[in-house]
Structures are given as structure tokens and as C-alpha cells.
Motif scaffolding. Structure first.
Motif, mmCIF file in Angstrom:
data_model
loop_
_atom_site.group_PDB
_atom_site.id
_atom_site.type_symbol
_atom_site.label_atom_id
_atom_site.label_comp_id
_atom_site.label_asym_id
_atom_site.label_seq_id
_atom_site.Cartn_x
_atom_site.Cartn_y
_atom_site.Cartn_z
ATOM 1 N N GLY A 128 7.574 -4.946 -9.737
ATOM 2 C CA GLY A 128 6.130 -5.092 -9.652
ATOM 3 C C GLY A 128 5.633 -5.155 -8.235
ATOM 4 N N VAL A 129 4.420 -4.646 -8.032
ATOM 5 C CA VAL A 129 3.749 -4.677 -6.736
ATOM 6 C C VAL A 129 2.339 -5.204 -6.947
ATOM 7 N N LEU A 130 1.934 -6.164 -6.149
ATOM 8 C CA LEU A 130 0.570 -6.675 -6.173
ATOM 9 C C LEU A 130 -0.192 -6.051 -5.012
ATOM 10 N N VAL A 131 -1.234 -5.312 -5.318
ATOM 11 C CA VAL A 131 -1.988 -4.600 -4.288
ATOM 12 C C VAL A 131 -2.816 -5.596 -3.484
ATOM 13 N N GLY A 132 -2.764 -5.477 -2.193
ATOM 14 C CA GLY A 132 -3.546 -6.345 -1.321
ATOM 15 C C GLY A 132 -4.804 -5.663 -0.838
ATOM 16 N N GLU A 133 -5.787 -6.474 -0.432
ATOM 17 C CA GLU A 133 -7.017 -5.927 0.120
ATOM 18 C C GLU A 133 -6.703 -5.105 1.373
ATOM 19 N N GLY A 134 -7.296 -3.922 1.455
ATOM 20 C CA GLY A 134 -7.133 -3.099 2.634
ATOM 21 C C GLY A 134 -5.842 -2.316 2.679
ATOM 22 N N SER A 135 -5.061 -2.310 1.590
ATOM 23 C CA SER A 135 -3.829 -1.533 1.585
ATOM 24 C C SER A 135 -4.146 -0.052 1.698
ATOM 25 N N ASP A 136 -3.252 0.696 2.344
ATOM 26 C CA ASP A 136 -3.379 2.146 2.326
ATOM 27 C C ASP A 136 -2.238 2.709 1.492
ATOM 28 N N ALA A 137 -2.221 4.024 1.315
ATOM 29 C CA ALA A 137 -1.224 4.644 0.458
ATOM 30 C C ALA A 137 0.184 4.387 0.971
ATOM 31 N N ALA A 138 0.360 4.415 2.301
ATOM 32 C CA ALA A 138 1.686 4.180 2.872
ATOM 33 C C ALA A 138 2.183 2.779 2.553
ATOM 34 N N ASP A 139 1.271 1.788 2.598
ATOM 35 C CA ASP A 139 1.656 0.422 2.260
ATOM 36 C C ASP A 139 2.179 0.350 0.832
ATOM 37 N N VAL A 140 1.422 0.949 -0.101
ATOM 38 C CA VAL A 140 1.799 0.885 -1.514
ATOM 39 C C VAL A 140 3.120 1.609 -1.748
ATOM 40 N N LEU A 141 3.289 2.774 -1.109
ATOM 41 C CA LEU A 141 4.538 3.516 -1.263
ATOM 42 C C LEU A 141 5.719 2.717 -0.722
ATOM 43 N N ALA A 142 5.552 2.116 0.467
ATOM 44 C CA ALA A 142 6.647 1.358 1.064
ATOM 45 C C ALA A 142 7.030 0.171 0.191
ATOM 46 N N ALA A 143 6.014 -0.566 -0.321
ATOM 47 C CA ALA A 143 6.302 -1.726 -1.170
ATOM 48 C C ALA A 143 6.962 -1.291 -2.471
ATOM 49 N N SER A 144 6.514 -0.176 -3.037
ATOM 50 C CA SER A 144 7.071 0.305 -4.296
ATOM 51 C C SER A 144 8.518 0.730 -4.136
ATOM 52 N N ALA A 145 8.823 1.398 -3.028
ATOM 53 C CA ALA A 145 10.215 1.780 -2.783
ATOM 54 C C ALA A 145 11.074 0.544 -2.553
ATOM 55 N N ALA A 146 10.527 -0.420 -1.825
ATOM 56 C CA ALA A 146 11.308 -1.599 -1.469
ATOM 57 C C ALA A 146 11.705 -2.416 -2.690
ATOM 58 N N VAL A 147 10.800 -2.532 -3.662
ATOM 59 C CA VAL A 147 11.150 -3.362 -4.819
ATOM 60 C C VAL A 147 12.262 -2.739 -5.643
#
Length: 867
Positions: A172-191
Motif C-alpha cells: 500500500g501507498v498513501l498519497v501525500g499532498e503535493g506528490s508528483d508522478a515520480a514520487d508515487v512511482l518510487a514509493a510504489s516500487a519501493a513497497v
């Protein structure tokens, strides 16, 4: 991602430990203070860790917290690792990820990078449905709805439920305020344990994996861009999304999350088991148990039902309200906050919430979704807020139409449903509803825009149209389907009457004039009559259509007879008849004559009543109106009974049954059978009368006709008493007096009248429960040989009918009084009543009185009152 009801904030700082600590704490059902006490650390330490303010806590602190949370095996290892990560492994701040744990903290064959789910109430079906969608071939499933509806908790439970079907892992990933696509991709890969997007296919090895993305509305476009990249790179990945609105991806399956079901309006629970069948009430009582030891008392149960209705079944609102139960009882909560639902704030009042995270009211939560609407959609929502309960697509179209130009509202409703602003329950036409919080907010906005009066005016006209279309079916074959339509619109009918009576009295008169049958079926004859008289007296309706006013006058008379005031409204019924005849309105004339027939029975005008019934039969026959022919025959049955022609009454009722069967109307057939039960009783066939009457009473309860059910119960009670079945007869008396079948009025027992029933004046002080209860009590006393008590009851029955009612009841009471007292003066009263009413004594009554005159004494014998 946290196992909480739709978090509304995303504090900065390292997310891995903060989210994991909060998730385990909530799963253990602990507040921050309780966890700190159990671990032997300061509450500020726990608060700072959950807020991400402490990046590298001491190892001892971490161990103490793990012990307090009872973490073991992989869960403990992951918790400690999250607290002391290497700098190279720290996640990016904008996208939070959670470490791997198995169900219950035990090792799992499928890696699950999610907190443990919290126990859910009333969501078993939702979890099963979402699990089925996730195991089907849907690349993206989006759970959408208002803040606080429980999207995150539901997603967490569903993800754990399908873990075995996703062997490559669940994260799971919790989206934070001001995230960009790279942030979401990096967090998703990391989990999933990789550093680059292109490494995911190798990591999955052709197996299915599930990613839960929570709170996508915080960065909707970047999340959409990131998910497109993820799905393209890893075809076996499935995504479960939560947010205020859909992501907008190809193949996305949108599943609105509805609030918990609440007790229907009018539910008055008497036991906790009755109340907790409704998930919203069950959640409230469960959360209330966390802040006070005593469960809701019996006196509090109705307030619980009303309170969760006002909260709209919104889980977060329910939890916030229950938290206040530490200080206030439920009735006080309803009184204090029932009209201030929008002011409930989160998370400070929530059990386990962190006050430092700030406070968001439900008003602000609804406003967030409201701002996602286009201006035209906002205007539509403000209009729809006029509906107080459920509504249909057709009613929405009428309400939203400009002039006579109707547009297809389905796309609009779909958009409102998509944002969680509209809920859908059931499968019938009336299945759409605004949450109370949404309706309150939209009403505030309508007032702010200066359009509230205009919206209510339009709503009153729409409701009036619905009632006018539906009410004719209340007297036909469609009764079973027509009455529930008005039942579902009860709140809107009341609101429309209240608003139109002030601003548009002619519309209010139209509405009220169409409601008397429904009011009568639902036991609202007193309030309905009051409405009609008020509107007829309003000078602004004086110039209304004369036929409309005639229907209103007839409604007043129809309702007055139900509560013993028919004599007062005879002039109204006569005036209505004159208008209908002048206008050539056959339907109105038939109805007016039938009402007059019933009123005249009650006031002693028996010959004219027969004339009116005969006129109805002639007019209905001439125009081929089978139902009205049956009504007339049923009304004429009383006259056969009056002259003692029970065989003729039975033949006439057979005709009523035949006509009603041809016409296909169930209610007429049931009422004919009610009168057959009375004929059987008068013939001395008491067992048959009881069996028939009980079947009829059950059918009338199903149809929703308390007045006629009350009267047929009187027949059953008298037949039981005359048959010597004392215990059963007293049960009927208790039911009549309890008000379970309505408030009986002297003389409103059994009548052949279909359109209306003979009724008496108001009951005497102390409510001796009218003539029928007194007759039953007197018959039972006489059967026991207690003539003195029997005489008191029979005298009360005769007195209750002194000002008018079914004179056969009075005759029966006086015969019983004579048999009880051997008082020859009673015979004079009886003779006067018989001459005035034309009632003929039945053979058993004649035999009883003959013995009284011959011997001046009577001994009670089984079967007839003393004879």
C-alpha cells in the motif's frame, strides 16, 4: 495507508514508522495515552513518532512499544526495522510505504505491506463484493465516496481478504499532498522491494500483485500518470484505489462506498437486538462501549436510532459522536448535536485521534466534494436537497426541469453518486437519497444563494403531482403498490404541506385534498382533517376551483367520521355533493353519496342513508362502475342487518365478493369478509365468526387499515365472549385498549360501509374504550353470572352510543342490560331506540326478552347474553 476511516491529513516526515505505529495501535484499539501507559513511555513520544517528528527513536523505546503492541515474528522484525532504517533505504517523503507483515503479525507466504485491518461493522457484504472484483480481471478498482465513509478501512480489509490470490505481494501507498508522478512511482516500487519501475516484472515473475493507493484526490493527476506507467510496466499488477473521485484510467471499475444502513424512519426499537440489526446503530453502540461501561438503556434506544439517521450512517461521524458519550447520554447527544451534524470535527474528537493534526469539520469534508462539481451540478444538488427522504429518477427530473423542458438526469445522478454525494439503497424506484450531512450542506448553500424559497416551492409542486397521480389508485386494484409510494414520501409530503401552506396555499389545498384516503389508512385522520380545515379557511383559497374545494370538503367529512365527528361535517359532504352534481363529475358524486351514507348511519338518518346507497348503486350501474356497485351493495348490507334479514345480507355480501373479484380489488373482498364475520356472529355461529374475523384482521394489518381492523377485532372479541372463551376475549379487549390497532372510538366497530364507517361522538371522559369493549366485558360478566358487573358494562356501552353510532350496538347493549337487571324500564329505552332506528330484534334477542317479561328474571346460559 492506515486502517482508519478516510484520513484527511498527511503530516510530513518519515512515513514508514509513523503509519505502521498508528496502524498497529488502532488495530489494538488503543489511544495514544493508553499505549504510552502500557509501554512505560511518555505520550508525547508516541505522538511525535506517529507524526514523524522522531526520525530515529532509541532502540529501547521501540522495543517497549513492540512489547506493548504484542508484536511477534515478522511483524516485530518489520516494526523494529522501520524504526531504525539505513539512510539508503528511507522512502521518499511524498509517497508513504508500509513494511511487510503477515496476517496477525505472523509470517505469510504472500508478502503483505499493509497494516492489519481494523474490525468492521456491517461491511461483510462490501468486503466480499470488492474481493470478487479484485480477483476478476479488472486492472483498477476505485472505491469512492465522502470523507469518513470508510473507504480506507474497507480497502484494507478487502486487500487482506484477497492476499492469497496475489502471490507476488500486496502493498500500500498513501498519497501525500503535493506528490508528483515520480514520487508515487518510487514509493510504489519501493513497497515491492525494488528500486526501479523496470524491475517490477522480474520481481513479480508473471504472478499477480496488488497495490492499494489511498487518498488519490491529494494528487489526482500525478497518481493517474503514475498508475498508467505502473500498469504498462507490470501487466500482472492490480490496483485498488480510494479517493473522493475516480482516477479516470481505461478499464477502471468505479465502486461507490455507501454509508452504513440506518434504522428506517419510524423505527422505535425496544431492545438492543432490534436496533443492532442496522449496521450504523451497531457501530455506534460498539464505539460507545469504548467510552462508557453501560450499554444504551431502553430509554436511549429511540435516540440512538434517530441519531445515526441524522449522521447518515457515516462511520467517521458515528465514531465522533460516540466519543462524546463519555460525558453525555444518547438523548443529550441527540438534543445537543442533532441539528449540528455539519459541525462535528475530526480528528480531535475521535478515539485515538491526534489533536495536533488539526481539525476538519464534516461541513468542510462535504464542501471538498461539492467543489468538484461544475456550477450547474452544484445548482442541481441544491435543488435535490429539498427531498427529505428517498426519491426516484422521475421525481428528480421533475424537480430539476426548467419550465416543461426536461433533461436526462441520469448523467448528473451518476456524477453525484461517483463523488459519494448521493447514496442508492434497494431496487425500487425510490432508491436515491442524499446523506443528511450533504442535504444540510446543500440547503445552507441554497439559502446563501437566495434560492431556498424557490426550491421549496418547486418541491411542493412536484410532491403534489406525485400524490395526485397516486391517490386514485388507493381505491382500486393498485392499492398494494400505491400506498407504499406515499409511505416512502411521507417526510416530503409533510414538508411540502408546511411550506406551501405559507407561500402557495392553493397548491397545499391540492395536495391535502388528494390525501384523505391515505391519511385514513395510516391513522392520521385527526391531523389530516385539521390541515384541510385550515386550508379551506385560508382566504387565499376562496377563489380556487370549486371542484377542488369540493374534494377538500369531502375529505374533511371522510376523516371526521373516523374519529367520531361525522355529524359536524354533514353540511360539508352535502355541499360537496351539490358541486359535483353541478359539474357533472360522476366520480365525485359517487364518492360524496357514499360518504353521506356513512355519515347518516352515524347520525340516525337511516332512511336517507339507504336512499344514498341506492342512488350510488343506480348511478354506478348506469355508468358501468363495478367497484362503486360493490361499495353500494356493501353499504346496503347494513340495512339488511338492521331489519334482521341476515340471509339477505349474506346474499348481498356474496355479490360484493363477486364484483370485487371481477374488478380485481383485494381490499373490497377483505371488507366484505369482515362483514360476513359479523353476520356469522349475529347468526350465533361464533366459532366461524372468530376464524373469519381473525383472517380478515391479519389481511387488514397487511393492507394498513387500522380503522377497519379495529372494528373486525370488535367482532372477534364479541364472538369469543358469546362463545364463553373468556381468556381470548380479554386478550382482544387488551389489544383494543392498548392502542395497538389505533385509538378506538365508541361505535367504530363493525360496519358494512366501505368508503366510511358509522362513527360516534367523542368518547366519554376516562375512555371506557367505547361500546365494543364495554359489550365484550358485559357479555363476559353475564356469562360468569355476575349480573351486577354486567349491568354496569352494558349501561356504559349504551351510554357511549347515546349521541349516535351503529344502533345495532345500542340495541345489543340494552338487551344485555335488561337481561342483567330485569328492569322493565330498560325495555322502554330499547323500544324507543328500535322505533328511531328501525332495528329489528334477532330471534335469540326476542327469546331473551320474552323470558324476561314472562318471568321477570333471567339466568345466564352459554351461547347468548344470559339467554
Amino acid at each position: 495507508m492506515t486502517p482508519d476511516h478516510d484520513r484527511s491529513r498527511s503530516p510530513g516526515g518519515p512515513a514508514q514508522l509513523s503509519d505502521l505505529l498508528r496502524g498497529h495501535r488502532l488495530a489494538a484499539d488503543l489511544t495514544q495515552a493508553e499505549l504510552a501507559t502500557r509501554a512505560g513511555v511518555g505520550v508525547r513520544t508516541v505522538r511525535d513518532l506517529e507524526r514523524g517528528r522522531s526520525a530515529r527513536p532509541q532502540r529501547t523505546t521501540v522495543e517497549l512499544l513492540a512489547d506493548a503492541l504484542h508484536l511477534t515474528h515478522a511483524a516485530r522484525t518489520a516494526f523494529v526495522a522501520a524504526a531504525r532504517p539505513s539512510r539508503a533505504a528511507e522512502p521518499r517523503a511524498a509517497g508513504r510505504q508500509l513494511p511487510v507483515t503477515g496476517p496477525g503479525g505472523a509470517p505469510s507466504g504472500t508478502p503483505i505491506a499493509l497494516p492489519q485491518p481494523v474490525p468492521l461493522v456491517g461491511r461483510d457484504r462490501d468486503v466480499a463484493e470488492i474481493a470478487a472484483l479484485l480477483t476478476a480481471d479488472h486492472p483498477v478498482v476505485s472505491l469512492i465516496g465522502l470523507a469518513g465513509v470508510g473507504k480506507s478501512a474497507l480497502a484494507l480489509a478487502a486487500a487482506h481478504a484477497v492476499a492469497e490470490q496475489h502471490p507476488a505481494g500486496v502493498a500500500g501507498v498513501l498519497v501525500g499532498e503535493g506528490s508528483d508522478a515520480a514520487d508515487v512511482l518510487a514509493a510504489s516500487a519501493a513497497v515491492f522491494g525494488v528500486n526501479r519501475l523496470r524491475d517490477l516484472p522480474c520481481r513479480f515473475g508473471g504472478r499477480r500483485a496488488l497495490l492499494v493507493v489511498d487518498a488519490v484526490e491529494r494528487a489526482a493527476d500525478p497518481v493517474a500518470e503514475a498508475l498508467r506507467g505502473l500498469l504498462a510496466a507490470a501487466p500482472t499488477l492490480r490496483v485498488l484505489v480510494t479517493g473522493r473521485h475516480p482516477v479516470g484510467l481505461p478499464g477502471e471499475l468505479v465502486r461507490p462506498v455507501a454509508p452504513l444502513e440506518v434504522p428506517p424512519l419510524g423505527t422505535v426499537p425496544t431492545a438492543r437486538g432490534d436496533l443492532e440489526r442496522w449496521p450504523a446503530a451497531a457501530l455506534f453502540t460498539a464505539r460507545l462501549a469504548q467510552v462508557r461501561r453501560e450499554p444504551p438503556t431502553a430509554a436511549e434506544l429511540p435516540a440512538v436510532a434517530a441519531l445515526v439517521r441524522r449522521l447518515g450512517g457515516l462511520p467517521l461521524a458515528i465514531e465522533l459522536m460516540a466519543a462524546r458519550g463519555r460525558i453525555l447520554d444518547v438523548t443529550e447527544l441527540l438534543d445537543r448535536y442533532g441539528d449540528r451534524v455539519l459541525d462535528l470535527a475530526t480528528p480531535g474528537g475521535r478515539p485515538g485521534g491526534d489533536p495536533a493534526e488539526g481539525s476538519v469539520t464534516l461541513r468542510e469534508a462535504v464542501a471538498t466534494s461539492y467543489r468538484l462539481l461544475a456550477p450547474r451540478e452544484r445548482a442541481a444538488l441544491r435543488r435535490l436537497a429539498a427531498f427529505g427522504n428517498r426519491w426516484s429518477v422521475e421525481l428528480a427530473e421533475e424537480l430539476l426541469a426548467d419550465a416543461d423542458d426536461r433533461e436526462d438526469v441520469v448523467p448528473l445522478l451518476d456524477r453525484l453518486l461517483e463523488l459519494g454525494l448521493v447514496s442508492v439503497r434497494g431496487t425500487g424506484p425510490f432508491r436515491f437519497r442524499l446523506l443528511d450531512a450533504v442535504r444540510d450542506f446543500a440547503t445552507e448553500q441554497a439559502a446563501r444563494e437566495g434560492e431556498l424559497a424557490r426550491v421549496r416551492h418547486r418541491h411542493a409542486r412536484v410532491v403534489t403531482g406525485l400524490v395526485e397521480r397516486t391517490s386514485p389508485d388507493l381505491s382500486g386494484t393498485e392499492l398494494d403498490s400505491a400506498a407504499p409510494v406515499l409511505d416512502q414520501a411521507t417526510g416530503d409530503i409533510s414538508a411540502a404541506l408546511a411550506h406551501a401552506a405559507v407561500d402557495d396555499p392553493v397548491t397545499a389545498l391540492r395536495l391535502a385534498a388528494a390525501l384523505p384516503r391515505w391519511w385514513r389508512f395510516r391513522g392520521r385522520d385527526v391531523s389530516g382533517r385539521r390541515w384541510l380545515r385550515r386550508l379551506l379557511a385560508d382566504p387565499r383559497t376562496a377563489e380556487a376551483d370549486p371542484v377542488l374545494r369540493a374534494w377538500a370538503l369531502l375529505g374533511v367529512a371522510r376523516l371526521a367520521a373516523e374519529h367520531g365527528a361525522g355529524a359536524e361535517e354533514l353540511p360539508a359532504a352535502r355541499a360537496a355533493l351539490a358541486v359535483f352534481r353541478d359539474a357533472g363529475d360522476v366520480t365525485g358524486e359517487l364518492s360524496a353519496r357514499s360518504v353521506l351514507c356513512a355519515l347518516l348511519h352515524a347520525t340516525g338518518g337511516h332512511d336517507e342513508a339507504r336512499e344514498q346507497a341506492a342512488a350510488v348503486l343506480e348511478l354506478a350501474t348506469r355508468h358501468g362502475r363495478e367497484r362503486d356497485m360493490a361499495v353500494a351493495q356493501n353499504n346496503l348490507t347494513w340495512h339488511d342487518i338492521r331489519v334482521g334479514d341476515l340471509a339477505g345480507a349474506r346474499r348481498r355480501l356474496a355479490t360484493v365478493e363477486r364484483l370485487a373479484a371481477q374488478y380485481g380489488e383485494r381490499r373490497l373482498r377483505v371488507l366484505a369478509r369482515a362483514n360476513l364475520a359479523e353476520v356469522a356472529r349475529l347468526e350465533g355461529r361464533y366459532a366461524d365468526a372468530v376464524d373469519q374475523g381473525r383472517r380478515v384482521a391479519a389481511a387488514l394489518a397487511e393492507l394498513g387499515d387500522p380503522g377497519h381492523r379495529r372494528r373486525v377485532l370488535g367482532t372477534v372479541g364479541l364472538a369469543l365472549a358469546q362463545d364463553g372463551r373468556s381468556a381470548e376475549a380479554l386478550e382482544v379487549v387488551a389489544e383494543l385498549r392498548s392502542g395497538a390497532v389505533g385509538s378506538p372510538v365508541p361505535g367504530q366497530r363493525r360496519s358494512p360501509s366501505v368508503e366510511l364507517v358509522p362513527a360516534a361522538g367523542p368518547p366519554s371522559p376516562g375512555r371506557p374504550e367505547d361500546a365494543v369493549c364495554a359489550l365484550i366485558e358485559g357479555t363476559l360478566a353475564l356469562y360468569r353470572g355476575d349480573r351486577e358487573l354486567a349491568a354496569e358494562w352494558f349501561a356504559a356501552a349504551a351510554e357511549a352510543g347515546a349521541d349516535g353510532q351503529d344502533r345495532r350496538d345500542v340495541v345489543e347493549a340494552l338487551v344485555g342490560l335488561a337481561a342483567s337487571t330485569a328492569d322493565m324500564a330498560v325495555l322502554g329505552r330499547l323500544d324507543a331506540v328500535r322505533r328511531a332506528s328501525g332495528v329489528t330484534l334477532l330471534p335469540q334477542e326476542e327469546a331473551l326478552l320474552y323470558a324476561l317479561v314472562a318471568r321477570r328474571t333471567v339466568g345466564p346460559r352459554r351461547g347468548t347474553p344470559g339467554g
